[in-house]
Scaffold this motif. Sequence first.
Motif, PDB file in Angstrom:
ATOM      1  N   LEU A  76       0.837  -1.207   0.000  1.00 37.63           N
ATOM      2  CA  LEU A  76       0.000   0.000   0.000  1.00 37.63           C
ATOM      3  C   LEU A  76       0.869   1.253   0.000  1.00 37.63           C
ATOM      4  N   LEU A  77       1.969   1.197   0.750  1.00 30.29           N
ATOM      5  CA  LEU A  77       2.855   2.355   0.787  1.00 30.29           C
ATOM      6  C   LEU A  77       3.442   2.633  -0.596  1.00 30.29           C
ATOM      7  N   GLU A  78       3.794   1.574  -1.326  1.00 29.61           N
ATOM      8  CA  GLU A  78       4.308   1.756  -2.683  1.00 29.61           C
ATOM      9  C   GLU A  78       3.249   2.370  -3.591  1.00 29.61           C
ATOM     10  N   LEU A  79       1.983   1.992  -3.386  1.00 33.21           N
ATOM     11  CA  LEU A  79       0.902   2.494  -4.237  1.00 33.21           C
ATOM     12  C   LEU A  79       0.568   3.954  -3.961  1.00 33.21           C
ATOM     13  N   THR A  80       0.999   4.502  -2.822  1.00 33.26           N
ATOM     14  CA  THR A  80       0.724   5.912  -2.531  1.00 33.26           C
ATOM     15  C   THR A  80       1.657   6.848  -3.289  1.00 33.26           C
ATOM     16  N   ASP A  81       2.651   6.295  -3.952  1.00 31.12           N
ATOM     17  CA  ASP A  81       3.611   7.124  -4.689  1.00 31.12           C
ATOM     18  C   ASP A  81       2.918   7.769  -5.884  1.00 31.12           C
ATOM     19  N   THR A  82       2.770   9.082  -5.856  1.00 29.32           N
ATOM     20  CA  THR A  82       2.066   9.784  -6.952  1.00 29.32           C
ATOM     21  C   THR A  82       2.906   9.841  -8.226  1.00 29.32           C
ATOM     22  N   ASN A  83       4.147   9.385  -8.154  1.00 28.03           N
ATOM     23  CA  ASN A  83       4.972   9.309  -9.363  1.00 28.03           C
ATOM     24  C   ASN A  83       4.842   7.956 -10.063  1.00 28.03           C
ATOM     25  N   SER A  84       3.953   7.110  -9.549  1.00 27.60           N
ATOM     26  CA  SER A  84       3.728   5.827 -10.222  1.00 27.60           C
ATOM     27  C   SER A  84       3.113   6.077 -11.599  1.00 27.60           C
ATOM     28  N   ARG A  85       3.301   5.140 -12.483  1.00 25.40           N
ATOM     29  CA  ARG A  85       2.879   5.333 -13.879  1.00 25.40           C
ATOM     30  C   ARG A  85       1.396   5.646 -13.999  1.00 25.40           C
ATOM     31  N   LEU A  86       0.560   4.909 -13.256  1.00 23.95           N
ATOM     32  CA  LEU A  86      -0.893   5.077 -13.389  1.00 23.95           C
ATOM     33  C   LEU A  86      -1.345   6.438 -12.861  1.00 23.95           C
ATOM     34  N   LEU A  87      -0.818   6.871 -11.718  1.00 30.08           N
ATOM     35  CA  LEU A  87      -1.225   8.166 -11.167  1.00 30.08           C
ATOM     36  C   LEU A  87      -0.661   9.323 -11.990  1.00 30.08           C
ATOM     37  N   LYS A  88       0.528   9.146 -12.573  1.00 26.81           N
ATOM     38  CA  LYS A  88       1.051  10.194 -13.455  1.00 26.81           C
ATOM     39  C   LYS A  88       0.184  10.322 -14.699  1.00 26.81           C
ATOM     40  N   GLU A  89      -0.281   9.191 -15.192  1.00 30.46           N
ATOM     41  CA  GLU A  89      -1.186   9.225 -16.353  1.00 30.46           C
ATOM     42  C   GLU A  89      -2.492   9.920 -15.991  1.00 30.46           C
ATOM     43  N   LEU A  90      -3.006   9.644 -14.780  1.00 27.23           N
ATOM     44  CA  LEU A  90      -4.233  10.306 -14.333  1.00 27.23           C
ATOM     45  C   LEU A  90      -4.018  11.814 -14.222  1.00 27.23           C
ATOM     46  N   ALA A  91      -2.862  12.221 -13.694  1.00 24.93           N
ATOM     47  CA  ALA A  91      -2.568  13.654 -13.543  1.00 24.93           C
ATOM     48  C   ALA A  91      -2.465  14.345 -14.898  1.00 24.93           C
ATOM     49  N   ASN A  92      -1.958  13.633 -15.899  1.00 20.91           N
ATOM     50  CA  ASN A  92      -1.811  14.233 -17.234  1.00 20.91           C
ATOM     51  C   ASN A  92      -3.118  14.250 -18.008  1.00 20.91           C
ATOM     52  N   VAL A  93      -3.862  13.149 -17.943  1.00 22.12           N
ATOM     53  CA  VAL A  93      -5.089  13.008 -18.742  1.00 22.12           C
ATOM     54  C   VAL A  93      -6.262  13.719 -18.077  1.00 22.12           C
ATOM     55  N   ALA A  94      -6.387  13.590 -16.772  1.00 24.17           N
ATOM     56  CA  ALA A  94      -7.526  14.175 -16.046  1.00 24.17           C
ATOM     57  C   ALA A  94      -7.000  14.905 -14.814  1.00 24.17           C
TER      58      ALA A  94
END
Length: 680
Positions: free
Chosen positions: A452-470
């Motif tokens: 879970l701690l690893e998934l909180t990283d906002t630099n992860s690929r999926l969250l970076k994609e979310l930040a760029n797309v939406a």
Amino acid sequence: MNKILDFLYKKQSLIYKIFLFLLSVFLIVYFFPTQGKFKYEIIKNKPWQYENLYAPFDFPILKSDEELEAEKIEVQSTHIPYYVFDQATASNILRSWKTKSNTEVDSLIQNTISDNLIQSLLDSIYSRGLISESKRLNNKDLIYLKRANKVQETTYGNLINQDALNLFLNSTLDTLNQTTQTVLKSFFYDLLEPNVAYDQAFNDKLINSEIANISPTRGSVSKGSKIIAKGEIIEGEKLRILQSLKSEYQSEDLDSTSYIMILSGYSLLVALALLMLLLFLYQYRQDIYENNNKLTFIFFNILFMVFLTLVVMKIGYKYVYIVPLCILPLTLKAFFDARLGLFSHVITVLILGFVVPNSFEYMFLQISAGIVTILTVSELYKRANLFISVAQITGVYMFSYLAFSMIQEADFQSIDYNNFIYFILSGVGLLFVQPLIYTYEKIFRLVSDLSLLELTDTNSRLLKELANVAPGTFHHSLNVANLAEAAANEIGANALLVRVGALYHDIGKMKNPIYFTENQTTNITPHDELSPQESAQIIIDHRLEGIEYAKKNNLPDRIIDFIRTHHGTTTVYYFYQKAQQEAPEDVNIDSKDFTYPGPKPYSKETAILMMCDSVEAASKSLKSPNTNLIDEFVEKIINKQIEDDQFENANITFKDIQLIKKILKAKLNNIYHLRIEYPD
């Protein structure tokens, strides 16, 4: 036949649980030592709590470890050593010494001494034997000297060692001048080679044979003799006799009837212990009980710790405390909760209590350590916390063992301090819990706080994609994560889990980001070109799209549950109301077309996310927020969810909801607090 297959299909989950239960009982009992269990508890220096005990049969009294060790030392100290006389070495030196002489010695032989003197000296030395001193004895000590096929008894002093050689040469050459003595001594020291050596292999063989013949018993107790009376202190000879009776009872050959009885008893007790675990899961952890993968994981960990302990006991009972048994509560707490971890640990200790020595002491130490494990280990993903907890657990082991030893030995010198080393080794073993948790995550597809701690990283690929797309949705998710984490901390829920769930709950909006208000940068909305039903369907579908994105990116099921449940069975009210307004009076609008399919939240964490998501999203509509307006706004939204029974499946109380409301009001007041206007 079809009915049978249909029945088996419907009951496959129950059938698997029964199979898992029976298999676990079978494996544990199969590897248990098949011996009778002594029915009395023997605690050193404590009064005998039972009635007077009489010998049920004749049995020998076992010697203590100290007595056996003393006899081994006596065998080694009284053993007469064997030495080997090498005649070949002596013969070679006597035959060829002339070829090894140097110019200076040759000159002495021609002018001062004769060949016969040197030959006589060599004969005298090698007739007694020149020894290489790998094992020094007293001159009067007896030894056996092996010459060819004969063994001669002599004393160590009859052999010539380094000291004796010096004396021998000094006394023999005393009549010669100093220069001649020096030259001849140097010549002899270079020439002579030892021809007597300690026979290491043969002596070791004899000593080991004598040690093997040491009797493990001394004396015996006759049938009917009184062993101990009620109230007598268990110490000294009485303790030794009781331990001998216990050993005799457990080593007694069993007939087939007794063997079956013992196995049946073990099976019933182990089955009862595991049944208690199943009942606990059924009563208090229904979601885990229904999930066969999680159930298998729990049983596997219990079996693993039982087998590891039994393997170590095969090596030696004294090593039983090396087994890092507290890995079990650590692991289960990481994946589930503290209560389940402690309960499973206690069940495992009860099972092992049937076969370990000093079962009461063992169970007290392990249960104490398990409680400390549950109470001290928090936020396992922080490495320092693990080291601190391991130190505390090891300390509890040592402290408890020292207290037991003080009661039993009543003397600090008699305490077996080797166990402290075993406790430290057990603590070192606990440090392997993190790689073990990682392995379990891959095998059983579970998620721990480390993941879970690893998934909180906002630099992860999926969250970076979310930040760029939406970007609007990403910002909304961050706000919801902060609100949800604060609410979870307030009511004692899993704050890290709900934070991760909040970060990913709206990833489905990446499919059509412009259709969601937070991503729109102008007043023009694409919904103007769609019917209310089509708009509602796009909004509702972001949930399914999110599940697909999550599965493609291998997000854990516990996180996907947040995506699946964060809207429950609520209605897309804006478009539903719009459809009613636009529809002719004679047309009835079906609310199902505007309703999320669910499921409803089923845990505290998913319920928290629903509340925080709704409040944060709706708070954007507040025009001129103030404290009263925010308080009424939060009350209205969450009360509407309660009226719609959105939390009926979640284990959340009204008290929890009131605390969550309080946190949301405070957080929103902080967010919308206006800064004072600074002068230009």
